[in-house]
Write an enzyme that holds these catalytic residues in place. Structure first.
Site, PDB file in Angstrom:
ATOM      1  N   GLY A 243       0.756  -1.244   0.000  1.00 42.11           N
ATOM      2  CA  GLY A 243       0.000   0.000   0.000  1.00 42.11           C
ATOM      3  C   GLY A 243       0.788   1.295   0.000  1.00 42.11           C
ATOM      4  O   GLY A 243       0.225   2.358  -0.215  1.00 42.11           O
ATOM      5  N   GLU A 282       3.844  -6.839   1.625  1.00 40.91           N
ATOM      6  CA  GLU A 282       3.325  -7.164   0.283  1.00 40.91           C
ATOM      7  C   GLU A 282       3.327  -5.936  -0.625  1.00 40.91           C
ATOM      8  O   GLU A 282       2.275  -5.482  -1.063  1.00 40.91           O
ATOM      9  CB  GLU A 282       1.889  -7.694   0.403  1.00 40.91           C
ATOM     10  CG  GLU A 282       1.730  -8.920   1.277  1.00 40.91           C
ATOM     11  CD  GLU A 282       0.247  -9.272   1.517  1.00 40.91           C
ATOM     12  OE1 GLU A 282      -0.641  -8.501   1.105  1.00 40.91           O
ATOM     13  OE2 GLU A 282       0.006 -10.325   2.123  1.00 40.91           O
ATOM     14  N   PRO A 283       4.480  -5.381  -0.948  1.00 42.29           N
ATOM     15  CA  PRO A 283       4.492  -4.181  -1.792  1.00 42.29           C
ATOM     16  C   PRO A 283       4.273  -4.540  -3.265  1.00 42.29           C
ATOM     17  O   PRO A 283       4.778  -5.553  -3.742  1.00 42.29           O
ATOM     18  CB  PRO A 283       5.914  -3.651  -1.599  1.00 42.29           C
ATOM     19  CG  PRO A 283       6.725  -4.895  -1.405  1.00 42.29           C
ATOM     20  CD  PRO A 283       5.841  -5.859  -0.643  1.00 42.29           C
ATOM     21  N   GLY A 284       3.516  -3.711  -3.949  1.00 42.17           N
ATOM     22  CA  GLY A 284       3.349  -3.903  -5.391  1.00 42.17           C
ATOM     23  C   GLY A 284       3.802  -2.655  -6.119  1.00 42.17           C
ATOM     24  O   GLY A 284       4.897  -2.564  -6.671  1.00 42.17           O
ATOM     25  N   ARG A 321      -6.055   3.212 -15.690  1.00 43.85           N
ATOM     26  CA  ARG A 321      -6.071   3.979 -14.444  1.00 43.85           C
ATOM     27  C   ARG A 321      -6.706   5.379 -14.571  1.00 43.85           C
ATOM     28  O   ARG A 321      -7.474   5.769 -13.710  1.00 43.85           O
ATOM     29  CB  ARG A 321      -4.657   4.078 -13.849  1.00 43.85           C
ATOM     30  CG  ARG A 321      -3.997   2.708 -13.614  1.00 43.85           C
ATOM     31  CD  ARG A 321      -2.740   2.777 -12.776  1.00 43.85           C
ATOM     32  NE  ARG A 321      -3.031   3.154 -11.422  1.00 43.85           N
ATOM     33  CZ  ARG A 321      -2.864   4.353 -10.914  1.00 43.85           C
ATOM     34  NH1 ARG A 321      -2.362   5.323 -11.655  1.00 43.85           N
ATOM     35  NH2 ARG A 321      -3.184   4.609  -9.677  1.00 43.85           N
ATOM     36  N   TYR A 325      -9.805   5.587 -12.175  1.00 43.26           N
ATOM     37  CA  TYR A 325      -9.566   6.269 -10.891  1.00 43.26           C
ATOM     38  C   TYR A 325      -9.230   7.738 -11.064  1.00 43.26           C
ATOM     39  O   TYR A 325      -8.689   8.352 -10.135  1.00 43.26           O
ATOM     40  CB  TYR A 325      -8.378   5.627 -10.155  1.00 43.26           C
ATOM     41  CG  TYR A 325      -8.304   4.134 -10.137  1.00 43.26           C
ATOM     42  CD1 TYR A 325      -9.221   3.384  -9.408  1.00 43.26           C
ATOM     43  CD2 TYR A 325      -7.297   3.458 -10.831  1.00 43.26           C
ATOM     44  CE1 TYR A 325      -9.135   2.005  -9.377  1.00 43.26           C
ATOM     45  CE2 TYR A 325      -7.199   2.085 -10.797  1.00 43.26           C
ATOM     46  CZ  TYR A 325      -8.130   1.366 -10.073  1.00 43.26           C
ATOM     47  OH  TYR A 325      -8.036   0.014 -10.043  1.00 43.26           O
ATOM     48  N   CYS A 353     -14.334   3.936 -28.416  1.00 41.26           N
ATOM     49  CA  CYS A 353     -15.585   4.641 -28.681  1.00 41.26           C
ATOM     50  C   CYS A 353     -16.342   4.986 -27.424  1.00 41.26           C
ATOM     51  O   CYS A 353     -17.480   4.573 -27.229  1.00 41.26           O
ATOM     52  CB  CYS A 353     -16.446   3.778 -29.582  1.00 41.26           C
ATOM     53  SG  CYS A 353     -15.541   3.370 -31.063  1.00 41.26           S
ATOM     54  N   TYR A 382      -0.093  -1.700 -12.264  1.00 43.34           N
ATOM     55  CA  TYR A 382      -1.510  -1.692 -12.613  1.00 43.34           C
ATOM     56  C   TYR A 382      -1.747  -1.065 -13.992  1.00 43.34           C
ATOM     57  O   TYR A 382      -2.749  -0.405 -14.219  1.00 43.34           O
ATOM     58  CB  TYR A 382      -2.332  -0.983 -11.520  1.00 43.34           C
ATOM     59  CG  TYR A 382      -2.078  -1.568 -10.142  1.00 43.34           C
ATOM     60  CD1 TYR A 382      -2.528  -2.849  -9.832  1.00 43.34           C
ATOM     61  CD2 TYR A 382      -1.338  -0.879  -9.169  1.00 43.34           C
ATOM     62  CE1 TYR A 382      -2.270  -3.410  -8.578  1.00 43.34           C
ATOM     63  CE2 TYR A 382      -1.079  -1.435  -7.925  1.00 43.34           C
ATOM     64  CZ  TYR A 382      -1.548  -2.698  -7.638  1.00 43.34           C
ATOM     65  OH  TYR A 382      -1.291  -3.259  -6.404  1.00 43.34           O
TER      66      TYR A 382
HETATM   67  N1  LLP Z   1      -1.673  -6.932  -0.666  1.00 45.10           N
HETATM   68  C1  LLP Z   1      -3.001  -6.992  -0.880  1.00 45.10           C
HETATM   69  C2  LLP Z   1      -3.810  -7.922  -0.100  1.00 45.10           C
HETATM   70  C3  LLP Z   1      -3.583  -6.161  -1.861  1.00 45.10           C
HETATM   71  O1  LLP Z   1      -4.890  -6.216  -2.070  1.00 45.10           O
HETATM   72  C4  LLP Z   1      -2.760  -5.275  -2.615  1.00 45.10           C
HETATM   73  C5  LLP Z   1      -3.321  -4.418  -3.646  1.00 45.10           C
HETATM   74  C6  LLP Z   1      -1.381  -5.258  -2.346  1.00 45.10           C
HETATM   75  C7  LLP Z   1      -0.869  -6.091  -1.364  1.00 45.10           C
HETATM   76  C8  LLP Z   1      -0.431  -4.355  -3.078  1.00 45.10           C
HETATM   77  O2  LLP Z   1      -0.729  -3.010  -2.863  1.00 45.10           O
HETATM   78  P1  LLP Z   1       0.271  -1.877  -3.405  1.00 45.10           P
HETATM   79  O3  LLP Z   1       1.560  -2.011  -2.627  1.00 45.10           O
HETATM   80  O4  LLP Z   1       0.486  -2.122  -4.848  1.00 45.10           O
HETATM   81  O5  LLP Z   1      -0.441  -0.612  -3.130  1.00 45.10           O
HETATM   82  N2  LLP Z   1      -5.468  -1.047  -9.454  1.00 45.10           N
HETATM   83  C9  LLP Z   1      -5.265  -0.033  -8.444  1.00 45.10           C
HETATM   84  C10 LLP Z   1      -4.570  -0.575  -7.214  1.00 45.10           C
HETATM   85  C11 LLP Z   1      -5.262  -1.782  -6.607  1.00 45.10           C
HETATM   86  C12 LLP Z   1      -4.573  -2.346  -5.414  1.00 45.10           C
HETATM   87  C13 LLP Z   1      -5.190  -3.658  -5.020  1.00 45.10           C
HETATM   88  N3  LLP Z   1      -4.569  -4.332  -3.930  1.00 45.10           N
HETATM   89  C14 LLP Z   1      -4.501   1.138  -9.066  1.00 45.10           C
HETATM   90  O6  LLP Z   1      -4.211   1.110 -10.263  1.00 45.10           O
HETATM   91  O7  LLP Z   1      -4.238   2.140  -8.393  1.00 45.10           O
END
Ligand code: LLP
Length: 429
Positions: A243, A282-284, A321, A325, A353, A382
């Protein structure tokens, strides 16, 4: 910090000229920088390792952010684990070289077949979100003669995030079991032959740029760990989710350094001091977000009395995105604009379209013409992973750069692949 920069008037990804990629691979195309991914992973991993001295800090890369094979292999080679949310992601993580012993399976709705696949693969941990899932997991694992290690994902009733659609931690959201329920579920699970509950997990949302909300949620989690232990339960693991946000709007020469990551790690270290739990993260977005761009070509100009549309060959199906959003992505022309060059306010739109297929309105950019290349910055997270084939547009190509090399890590979908798998019903000719 990232590795996309101008050199001699053209935008480069590391040592590769983006014009060369556009020439050889075509547009639109996602381009990822290995050096940026590596830098962010290392920074993050080192900071998290400092949060619980003497205990392992597990980093599970949230592969939903970007599940390109080249990106996954890069991270697996660095020793990362993977946070997955479907059987497809588990399969892909395994194929990319993540060992099962470093895979976490999260998600609100896991099917029986998916749980069976995860248990059989021998993954590290299932993050359980409902009582029904607890029962199902135990049944499935028992049938397979296994006892699956798992944690309860708890909803801390503290939501945060860059947009309502990506907030997950509030009790109004669908995620996790409640603080009240978790005591009873822990006690119930103690008698189940198919699961071994190891601890707790939490994830409050995405694109969070300050530590306060994390701190509030994590304080509740720490207190919950202590309360459960006082009830006689074993709580060895605490998965703190992902997050942490990234800057989408930044001057070109700005070096963020590790500021936010360090503040976050410092807060975690202080809160969890003496807790004697193994922490997980859990970083994404933070790992891959600014390691990727979407390179697109200007197709047409469409001047109107009140505004000017810039029609590009990428669309909302390729980068969802902004439409979904109202997200902001910087736009850098590949040909570096001259110092002080006059700008025009463009509405940058794709060919799809519907009016929602708008990347930005009234953006000041140097004058552009058909054939010019532009890059949507900070599109590594994403972006491709949320793309679709809406309007029967093939999934775009993805390229990974390393130094002066680049490789197509996913070729553009062919029209054969796009339409050739449909089947006509037998009653129609
Ligand atoms: N762990 C869990 C359980 C999650 O649901 C998520 C993201 C993450 C880790 C990773 O979160 P991050 O570090 O990437 O913030 N599509 C959206 C973001 C959706 C995030 C969903 N869950 C966007 O484009 O902003």
């Amino acid at each position: 910090m990232h590795h996309f920069a101008y050199r001699d008037g053209a935008l480069f990804a590391e040592d590769v000229d983006l014009r060369e990629i556009a020439d050889k691979v075509g547009t639109p195309v996602y381009v990822y920088s290995s050096a940026t991914i590596e830098r962010h992973y290392r920074l993050y991993e080192a900071a998290m390792a400092s949060t619980a001295p003497g205990k392992p800090a597990h980093v599970f890369y949230a592969m939903k952010a970007n599940s390109n094979l080249g990106v996954l292999k890069t991270l697996a080679a660095l020793g990362a684990g993977a946070d997955t949310v479907s059987e497809g992601e588990i399969r892909k993580a395994l194929a990319a070289g993540f060992p099962a012993s470093k895979i976490v399976f999260s998600g609100v709705g896991k099917a029986e077949s998916e749980l069976a696949f995860a248990v059989e693969a021998g993954i590290y941990q299932v993050n359980i979100e409902t009582e029904g899932e607890l029962d199902l997991l135990s049944k499935v694992a028992q049938r397979l003669g296994k006892r699956q290690e798992a944690v309860f994902r708890v909803n801390p009733d503290i939501g945060a995030g860059g947009h309502a659609k990506i907030t997950t931690g509030s009790s109004a959201n669908k995620f996790g079991v409640s603080f009240e329920e978790v005591h009873r579920l822990y006690a119930r699970a103690a008698n189940m032959a198919g699961v071994r509950i190891m601890g707790l997990a939490v994830h409050i949302g995405s694109q969070i740029r300050e530590v306060d909300a994390f701190e509030a949620a994590y304080t509740k989690m720490r207190d919950l760990v202590l309360a459960l232990r006082a009830e006689g339960h074993r709580v060895d693991r605490l998965d703190l989710g992902g997050g942490l946000g990234i800057p989408y709007e930044v001057p070109k020469d700005f070096d963020h350094g590790p500021g936010l990551i360090e503040a976050y790690a410092g807060m975690v270290a202080k809160l969890m001091q003496g807790l004697d739990a193994e922490l997980g993260f859990e970083p994404g977005r933070l790992i891959v977000g600014n390691a990727g761009i979407l390179l697109t070509k200007v197709l047409h100009l469409n001047p109107r009395p009140t505004k000017e549309f810039l029609v590009v060959d990428a669309a909302m199906n390729d980068l969802m995105r902004p439409a979904m959003y109202e997200a902001y992505h910087e736009i850098w022309p590949v040909a570096e604009p001259a110092e002080g060059a006059k700008t025009i306010a463009y509405d940058v739109v794709g060919p799809i379209c519907e009016s929602g297929d708008t990347f930005t309105a009234g953006r000041e950019l140097s004058a552009l013409k058909p054939g010019d290349l532009i890059a949507f910055m900070t599109a590594g997270a994403y972006g491709a992973s949320m793309s679709s084939t809406y309007n029967q547009r093939p999934l775009v190509a993805e390229v990974l750069v390393k130094g002066d090399k680049f490789a197509v890590t996913r070729p553009r979908q062919t029209y054969e692949e796009l339409i050739g798998t449909d089947r006509a019903p037998p009653w129609l000719p």
